[in-house]
Structure formats: structure tokens, C-alpha cells
Design a protein around this motif. Structure first.
Motif, PDB file in Angstrom:
ATOM      1  N   THR A 193       0.844  -1.513   0.009  1.00 46.01           N
ATOM      2  CA  THR A 193      -0.310   0.127  -0.036  1.00 46.01           C
ATOM      3  C   THR A 193       0.793   1.258  -0.480  1.00 46.01           C
ATOM      4  O   THR A 193       2.051   1.196  -0.029  1.00 46.01           O
ATOM      5  N   VAL A 194       0.477   2.491  -0.270  1.00 44.16           N
ATOM      6  CA  VAL A 194       1.299   3.448  -0.312  1.00 44.16           C
ATOM      7  C   VAL A 194       2.149   3.890   1.127  1.00 44.16           C
ATOM      8  O   VAL A 194       3.084   3.841   1.132  1.00 44.16           O
ATOM      9  N   LEU A 195       0.747   3.917   2.007  1.00 43.52           N
ATOM     10  CA  LEU A 195       1.071   3.643   3.283  1.00 43.52           C
ATOM     11  C   LEU A 195       2.546   2.882   4.081  1.00 43.52           C
ATOM     12  O   LEU A 195       2.749   3.431   4.624  1.00 43.52           O
ATOM     13  N   SER A 196       2.244   1.992   3.457  1.00 43.61           N
ATOM     14  CA  SER A 196       3.505   0.777   3.919  1.00 43.61           C
ATOM     15  C   SER A 196       4.440   0.710   2.315  1.00 43.61           C
ATOM     16  O   SER A 196       5.168  -0.418   2.863  1.00 43.61           O
ATOM     17  N   GLY A 197       5.162   1.880   1.923  1.00 44.07           N
ATOM     18  CA  GLY A 197       6.085   2.700   0.694  1.00 44.07           C
ATOM     19  C   GLY A 197       5.605   2.185  -0.476  1.00 44.07           C
ATOM     20  O   GLY A 197       6.691   1.880  -1.196  1.00 44.07           O
ATOM     21  N   ALA A 198       4.476   2.020  -1.142  1.00 46.57           N
ATOM     22  CA  ALA A 198       4.672   1.794  -2.410  1.00 46.57           C
ATOM     23  C   ALA A 198       4.764   3.321  -2.878  1.00 46.57           C
ATOM     24  O   ALA A 198       4.131   4.173  -2.060  1.00 46.57           O
ATOM     25  N   ALA A 199       5.032   3.025  -4.259  1.00 46.42           N
ATOM     26  CA  ALA A 199       4.807   4.935  -5.077  1.00 46.42           C
ATOM     27  C   ALA A 199       3.150   5.010  -4.850  1.00 46.42           C
ATOM     28  O   ALA A 199       2.940   4.418  -4.930  1.00 46.42           O
ATOM     29  N   PRO A 200       3.113   6.809  -4.573  1.00 41.88           N
ATOM     30  CA  PRO A 200       2.025   7.330  -4.996  1.00 41.88           C
ATOM     31  C   PRO A 200       1.161   7.324  -6.290  1.00 41.88           C
ATOM     32  O   PRO A 200       0.570   8.023  -6.527  1.00 41.88           O
ATOM     33  N   CYS A 202       0.174   5.485  -9.978  1.00 43.30           N
ATOM     34  CA  CYS A 202       0.523   4.072 -11.081  1.00 43.30           C
ATOM     35  C   CYS A 202       0.597   4.192 -11.400  1.00 43.30           C
ATOM     36  O   CYS A 202       2.197   4.388 -12.236  1.00 43.30           O
ATOM     37  N   PRO A 203       0.657   2.696 -11.817  1.00 43.35           N
ATOM     38  CA  PRO A 203       1.742   1.355 -11.538  1.00 43.35           C
ATOM     39  C   PRO A 203       2.183   1.639 -13.174  1.00 43.35           C
ATOM     40  O   PRO A 203       3.481   1.414 -13.900  1.00 43.35           O
ATOM     41  N   GLU A 204       0.880   1.740 -13.609  1.00 47.53           N
ATOM     42  CA  GLU A 204       0.848   1.590 -15.237  1.00 47.53           C
ATOM     43  C   GLU A 204       0.851   2.613 -16.220  1.00 47.53           C
ATOM     44  O   GLU A 204       2.132   3.008 -17.255  1.00 47.53           O
ATOM     45  N   CYS A 205       0.333   4.623 -15.681  1.00 41.82           N
ATOM     46  CA  CYS A 205       0.451   5.447 -16.816  1.00 41.82           C
ATOM     47  C   CYS A 205       1.213   6.085 -15.690  1.00 41.82           C
ATOM     48  O   CYS A 205       1.220   7.649 -15.996  1.00 41.82           O
ATOM     49  N   HIS A 206       2.350   5.610 -14.573  1.00 44.88           N
ATOM     50  CA  HIS A 206       2.776   6.922 -13.557  1.00 44.88           C
ATOM     51  C   HIS A 206       1.479   8.099 -12.560  1.00 44.88           C
ATOM     52  O   HIS A 206       2.975   9.244 -12.477  1.00 44.88           O
ATOM     53  N   ARG A 207       1.083   8.138 -13.239  1.00 44.99           N
ATOM     54  CA  ARG A 207      -0.024   9.600 -12.435  1.00 44.99           C
ATOM     55  C   ARG A 207      -0.168   9.047 -11.512  1.00 44.99           C
ATOM     56  O   ARG A 207      -0.215   8.564 -10.991  1.00 44.99           O
ATOM     57  N   HIS A 208       0.395  10.426 -10.401  1.00 46.87           N
ATOM     58  CA  HIS A 208      -0.239  10.942  -9.344  1.00 46.87           C
ATOM     59  C   HIS A 208      -1.663  10.693  -8.516  1.00 46.87           C
ATOM     60  O   HIS A 208      -2.156  11.133  -9.388  1.00 46.87           O
ATOM     61  N   LEU A 209      -1.489   9.997  -7.769  1.00 49.56           N
ATOM     62  CA  LEU A 209      -2.410   9.367  -7.348  1.00 49.56           C
ATOM     63  C   LEU A 209      -3.382   9.582  -5.374  1.00 49.56           C
ATOM     64  O   LEU A 209      -2.728   9.800  -4.802  1.00 49.56           O
ATOM     65  N   ASP A 210      -4.362  10.128  -4.848  1.00 44.56           N
ATOM     66  CA  ASP A 210      -4.649  10.670  -4.215  1.00 44.56           C
ATOM     67  C   ASP A 210      -6.114   9.695  -3.156  1.00 44.56           C
ATOM     68  O   ASP A 210      -6.246   8.645  -4.422  1.00 44.56           O
ATOM     69  N   PHE A 211      -5.537   9.542  -1.887  1.00 45.57           N
ATOM     70  CA  PHE A 211      -6.927   8.820  -1.135  1.00 45.57           C
ATOM     71  C   PHE A 211      -8.031   9.200  -1.640  1.00 45.57           C
ATOM     72  O   PHE A 211      -8.401  10.302  -1.514  1.00 45.57           O
ATOM     73  N   GLN A 212      -8.803   8.291  -1.612  1.00 46.35           N
ATOM     74  CA  GLN A 212     -10.159   8.637  -2.259  1.00 46.35           C
ATOM     75  C   GLN A 212     -11.258   6.814  -1.155  1.00 46.35           C
ATOM     76  O   GLN A 212     -10.618   6.270  -0.930  1.00 46.35           O
ATOM     77  N   VAL A 213     -12.004   7.401  -1.748  1.00 47.04           N
ATOM     78  CA  VAL A 213     -13.302   6.095  -1.069  1.00 47.04           C
ATOM     79  C   VAL A 213     -13.698   5.667  -2.350  1.00 47.04           C
ATOM     80  O   VAL A 213     -13.905   6.087  -3.514  1.00 47.04           O
ATOM     81  N   CYS A 214     -13.093   4.504  -2.677  1.00 46.40           N
ATOM     82  CA  CYS A 214     -13.881   3.452  -3.998  1.00 46.40           C
ATOM     83  C   CYS A 214     -14.393   2.626  -3.477  1.00 46.40           C
ATOM     84  O   CYS A 214     -14.690   2.268  -2.134  1.00 46.40           O
ATOM     85  N   GLN A 215     -15.131   1.459  -4.160  1.00 46.21           N
ATOM     86  CA  GLN A 215     -16.545   0.584  -4.455  1.00 46.21           C
ATOM     87  C   GLN A 215     -15.746  -0.847  -4.952  1.00 46.21           C
ATOM     88  O   GLN A 215     -15.065  -0.617  -6.477  1.00 46.21           O
TER      89      GLN A 215
END
Length: 73
Positions: free
Chosen positions: A6-13, A15-28
Motif C-alpha cells: 500500500t502507499v502507507l507501507s511504502g508503495a509509490a503514490p 499508478c504503476p501503469e501510467c505513472h499518474r499521481h494518485l490521491d486517496f479517495q473512497v473507492c468501491q
């Protein structure tokens, strides 16, 4: 959870595919609502929390920041 899963455990913030920066959000997902990262192009990238029973509960945790305390434990 594995280190760097996870991002909180050290993964890059990003997208692993397109490298776009991602913010935390509610997902379903089919399992319920969670706080994580989602790329609008590539789809889900991380699930930072356990599942919440309703969108309202997930929104409340996200807005209050309470989920951060639980996710870091």
C-alpha cells in the motif's frame, strides 16, 4: 499486508501503469467501500483500509482522517 503493498507501507503514490499521481479517495468494489487509490485511466491501484459497511461510513473516515490511524496500526 506486505511491505510496499500500500502507499502507507511504502508503495509509490503513482499508478504503476501510467505513472499518474494518485490521491486517496473512497473507492468501491464488489466487497464494499474502502479508502485507496484509483487511476481514472487504469483502475484500482491500492486498498489502504479494510472495508466499510456504507459509503457514508467510508466518507466520514476519509474526511476526518480517522482511517490513517487505523491503517498505520
Amino acid at each position: 499486508m506486505m511491505p510496499r503493498e500500500t502507499v502507507l507501507s511504502g508503495a509509490a503514490p503513482n499508478c504503476p501503469e501510467c505513472h499518474r499521481h494518485l490521491d486517496f479517495q473512497v473507492c468501491q468494489s464488489a466487497a464494499g467501500y474502502y479508502i485507496g487509490t484509483w487511476c481514472s485511466t487504469c483502475g484500482p491501484c491500492s486498498r489502504e483500509t479494510d472495508y466499510y459497511p456504507t459509503r457514508e461510513a467510508a466518507d466520514k473516515a476519509h474526511k476526518s482522517g480517522q482511517w490513517l490511524d487505523n491503517a498505520r496500526q
